[in-house]
Write a protein that holds these residues in place. Structure first.
Motif, PDB file in Angstrom:
ATOM      1  N   VAL A  36       0.835  -1.202   0.000  1.00 60.11           N
ATOM      2  CA  VAL A  36       0.000   0.000   0.000  1.00 60.11           C
ATOM      3  C   VAL A  36       0.872   1.255   0.000  1.00 60.11           C
ATOM      4  O   VAL A  36       0.585   2.233  -0.697  1.00 60.11           O
ATOM      5  CB  VAL A  36      -0.951  -0.003   1.212  1.00 60.11           C
ATOM      6  N   ALA A  37       1.954   1.226   0.773  1.00 62.94           N
ATOM      7  CA  ALA A  37       2.853   2.388   0.832  1.00 62.94           C
ATOM      8  C   ALA A  37       3.451   2.691  -0.534  1.00 62.94           C
ATOM      9  O   ALA A  37       3.534   3.854  -0.955  1.00 62.94           O
ATOM     10  CB  ALA A  37       3.950   2.134   1.855  1.00 62.94           C
ATOM     11  N   LEU A  38       3.884   1.639  -1.239  1.00 68.01           N
ATOM     12  CA  LEU A  38       4.462   1.849  -2.564  1.00 68.01           C
ATOM     13  C   LEU A  38       3.399   2.248  -3.581  1.00 68.01           C
ATOM     14  O   LEU A  38       3.673   3.014  -4.512  1.00 68.01           O
ATOM     15  CB  LEU A  38       5.182   0.579  -3.021  1.00 68.01           C
ATOM     16  N   ASP A  39       2.179   1.734  -3.391  1.00 68.18           N
ATOM     17  CA  ASP A  39       1.084   2.128  -4.275  1.00 68.18           C
ATOM     18  C   ASP A  39       0.753   3.611  -4.126  1.00 68.18           C
ATOM     19  O   ASP A  39       0.330   4.265  -5.086  1.00 68.18           O
ATOM     20  CB  ASP A  39      -0.165   1.290  -3.988  1.00 68.18           C
ATOM     21  N   LEU A  40       0.921   4.154  -2.914  1.00 65.62           N
ATOM     22  CA  LEU A  40       0.691   5.577  -2.704  1.00 65.62           C
ATOM     23  C   LEU A  40       1.603   6.411  -3.606  1.00 65.62           C
ATOM     24  O   LEU A  40       1.198   7.452  -4.132  1.00 65.62           O
ATOM     25  CB  LEU A  40       0.950   5.948  -1.243  1.00 65.62           C
ATOM     26  N   ILE A  41       2.829   5.928  -3.783  1.00 63.50           N
ATOM     27  CA  ILE A  41       3.785   6.645  -4.627  1.00 63.50           C
ATOM     28  C   ILE A  41       3.453   6.467  -6.098  1.00 63.50           C
ATOM     29  O   ILE A  41       3.403   7.434  -6.865  1.00 63.50           O
ATOM     30  CB  ILE A  41       5.218   6.169  -4.332  1.00 63.50           C
ATOM     31  N   SER A  42       3.199   5.226  -6.509  1.00 58.54           N
ATOM     32  CA  SER A  42       2.967   4.960  -7.930  1.00 58.54           C
ATOM     33  C   SER A  42       1.666   5.579  -8.436  1.00 58.54           C
ATOM     34  O   SER A  42       1.615   6.119  -9.541  1.00 58.54           O
ATOM     35  CB  SER A  42       2.966   3.448  -8.186  1.00 58.54           C
ATOM     36  N   GLU A  43       0.616   5.532  -7.625  1.00 57.69           N
ATOM     37  CA  GLU A  43      -0.674   6.051  -8.059  1.00 57.69           C
ATOM     38  C   GLU A  43      -0.714   7.574  -8.110  1.00 57.69           C
ATOM     39  O   GLU A  43      -1.604   8.161  -8.743  1.00 57.69           O
ATOM     40  CB  GLU A  43      -1.777   5.539  -7.139  1.00 57.69           C
ATOM     41  N   ASN A  44       0.232   8.211  -7.442  1.00 61.86           N
ATOM     42  CA  ASN A  44       0.274   9.674  -7.439  1.00 61.86           C
ATOM     43  C   ASN A  44       1.554  10.219  -8.069  1.00 61.86           C
ATOM     44  O   ASN A  44       1.887  11.393  -7.880  1.00 61.86           O
ATOM     45  CB  ASN A  44       0.155  10.188  -6.001  1.00 61.86           C
ATOM     46  N   ALA A  45       2.261   9.360  -8.811  1.00 66.63           N
ATOM     47  CA  ALA A  45       3.539   9.765  -9.406  1.00 66.63           C
ATOM     48  C   ALA A  45       3.362  10.922 -10.385  1.00 66.63           C
ATOM     49  O   ALA A  45       4.125  11.899 -10.363  1.00 66.63           O
ATOM     50  CB  ALA A  45       4.187   8.574 -10.105  1.00 66.63           C
ATOM     51  N   TYR A  46       2.348  10.829 -11.249  1.00 66.48           N
ATOM     52  CA  TYR A  46       2.136  11.883 -12.246  1.00 66.48           C
ATOM     53  C   TYR A  46       1.807  13.206 -11.553  1.00 66.48           C
ATOM     54  O   TYR A  46       2.297  14.272 -11.941  1.00 66.48           O
ATOM     55  CB  TYR A  46       1.011  11.483 -13.208  1.00 66.48           C
ATOM     56  N   LEU A  47       0.995  13.129 -10.494  1.00 63.65           N
ATOM     57  CA  LEU A  47       0.638  14.329  -9.742  1.00 63.65           C
ATOM     58  C   LEU A  47       1.868  14.926  -9.059  1.00 63.65           C
ATOM     59  O   LEU A  47       2.066  16.149  -9.042  1.00 63.65           O
ATOM     60  CB  LEU A  47      -0.427  13.984  -8.703  1.00 63.65           C
TER      61      LEU A  47
END
Length: 322
Positions: A36-47
Motif C-alpha cells: 500500500v505504501a508503494l502504491d501511494l507513490i505509484s498512483e500519485n507519481a504523475y501528480l
C-alpha cells in the motif's frame, strides 16, 4: 538562534501526514503494508512530478493553471503519434516534452517581459492545451506500441509483495532533483529571493526575468512529463484527462507548506502534500461506502485549514519583524 515562523507549515504538514497514516493503519487492516505504501507513490507519481514544477512557480509568487490541460494534451498527442502517425515511443515522448517546455517558455515570457498576470496567462494556456487535445482526438487512444507497453509493464519487485513501477522511479528521480536544485543551486536561491521580493532581487543584480521564464518552462516540462506518466500508467491517452488536475497540484503544494505569497516552501514539503492527498484517497477506497467525491471534500477542508495557518503565521511574522 531565531526560530523561523515560516517553518511551521511544513512541520504541520509532516504531523498531519503521520497522523493520517497512523489513523488509517489502525482503522484498516493491511493499510500499513509495504504494498500500500508503494502504491501511494505509484498512483500519485504523475501528480507529484507536476507538483514539483508547480512548487518552483509558487515559490516565485506565481501560479500555473495550464498544467492539467498540458498533461492531457501530452498524453493524447503521444498516443496519436505512436498509434496513428506510427512514430516511435521515444520520438513521441521527446516531441511532447519539447512542446511542454515551449509552452512554459512562452508563458514565462508573457509574465516576465510583458508583466501580464500569471493567472490570466496560464488560464489562456489551459484553454489552448485543452482545445489542441480535442483537435488531436475526440476519443481516447489505446497505446499498443511495444516499447511503450514495456514501460507500462516494467516494475522492480520489493519485499511484502510490493513493486516500484517505472512511473514511481521517474517521480522519485524528479523529486530528488527538485530538492537539490531548490536548495543547492544558484537558480534555486534566486527563485526564493524572487518570491521574497522581486524588487529586492532586481536590486541585488539577480536575473529576475530569466528566472521567471525558467520556472514556467520547468512547470511546462513537468506537466508534459506528468501527462506521459499518466498515459504509461493507464496504457492510453485521453483528451479530457487532467481536467481539474491543476487544482489538485496546487492543493498538494500549499498543503506541503509552500506560501502562496512566495518566498518560502520546499519540494520535500510538496512530496508530503502529495502523500496526504494519496492517503485520503486510499483511505476512502479502503472504507468502501463513501463516494469518491468525499476525497475532494476532505482535501478542500484541509486546504482551507492550511491557508488559514499560512495567513496566521505570515501575520505573526510581520509583527515579529516590526
Amino acid at each position: 538562534m531565531r526560530f523561523d515562523f515560516r517553518r511551521n507549515p511544513v512541520l504541520a504538514t509532516f504531523a498531519v501526514c503521520l497522523l493520517l497514516y497512523g489513523v488509517c493503519a489502525w482503522q484498516f487492516p493491511g493499510f500499513a503494508s509495504v504494498r500500500v505504501a508503494l502504491d501511494l507513490i505509484s498512483e500519485n507519481a504523475y501528480l507529484g512530478v507536476i507538483a514539483v514544477g508547480m512548487t518552483f512557480v509558487i515559490l516565485t509568487g506565481g501560479i500555473d493553471l495550464s498544467v492539467g490541460a498540458m498533461a492531457g494534451f501530452a498524453g493524447i498527442l503521444a498516443a496519436h503519434l505512436m498509434e496513428r502517425a506510427h512514430q516511435s515511443a521515444v520520438f513521441a515522448c521527446l516531441v511532447v516534452l519539447a512542446l511542454g517546455l515551449a509552452l512554459g517558455v512562452l508563458q514565462g515570457l508573457l509574465v516576465a517581459k510583458f508583466k501580464l498576470a500569471p493567472f490570466l496567462v496560464t488560464l489562456s494556456g489551459l484553454f489552448l492545451c485543452r482545445g489542441l487535445a480535442l483537435i488531436v482526438s475526440n476519443d481516447a487512444i489505446s497505446i499498443r506500441d511495444p516499447m511503450f507497453k514495456s514501460w507500462t509493464d516494467f516494475a522492480i519487485r520489493m519485499p511484502g509483495d510490493g513493486k516500484l513501477p517505472l512511473v514511481s522511479l521517474v517521480f522519485l528521480a524528479v523529486l530528488v532533483t527538485g530538492i537539490l536544485v531548490a536548495r543547492q543551486s544558484r537558480f534555486g536561491r534566486t527563485v526564493y529571493a524572487l518570491g521574497g521580493s522581486a524588487a529586492s532581487a532586481h536590486l541585488m543584480g539577480l536575473p529576475v526575468r530569466s528566472t521567471t521564464v525558467k520556472v514556467y518552462a520547468l512547470s511546462g516540462l513537468c506537466a508534459a512529463l506528468g501527462g506521459l506518466l499518466y498515459s504509461i500508467a493507464l496504457g492510453s491517452g485521453n483528451p479530457i484527462s487532467g481536467v481539474g488536475m491543476e487544482l489538485d497540484v496546487i492543493a498538494a503544494v500549499v498543503i506541503g507548506g509552500t506560501l502562496l505569497s512566495g518566498g518560502y516552501g520546499s519540494v520535500f514539503g510538496t512530496f508530503l502534500g502529495v502523500l496526504i492527498l494519496g492517503i485520503i484517497q486510499t483511505a476512502i477506497t479502503f472504507q468502501g461506502t463513501l463516494n469518491s467525491w468525499w476525497t475532494k471534500i476532505f482535501i478542500g477542508a484541509l486546504l482551507l485549514a492550511f491557508i488559514l495557518i499560512q495567513r496566521t503565521l505570515e501575520s505573526k511574522g510581520k509583527l515579529a519583524e516590526g
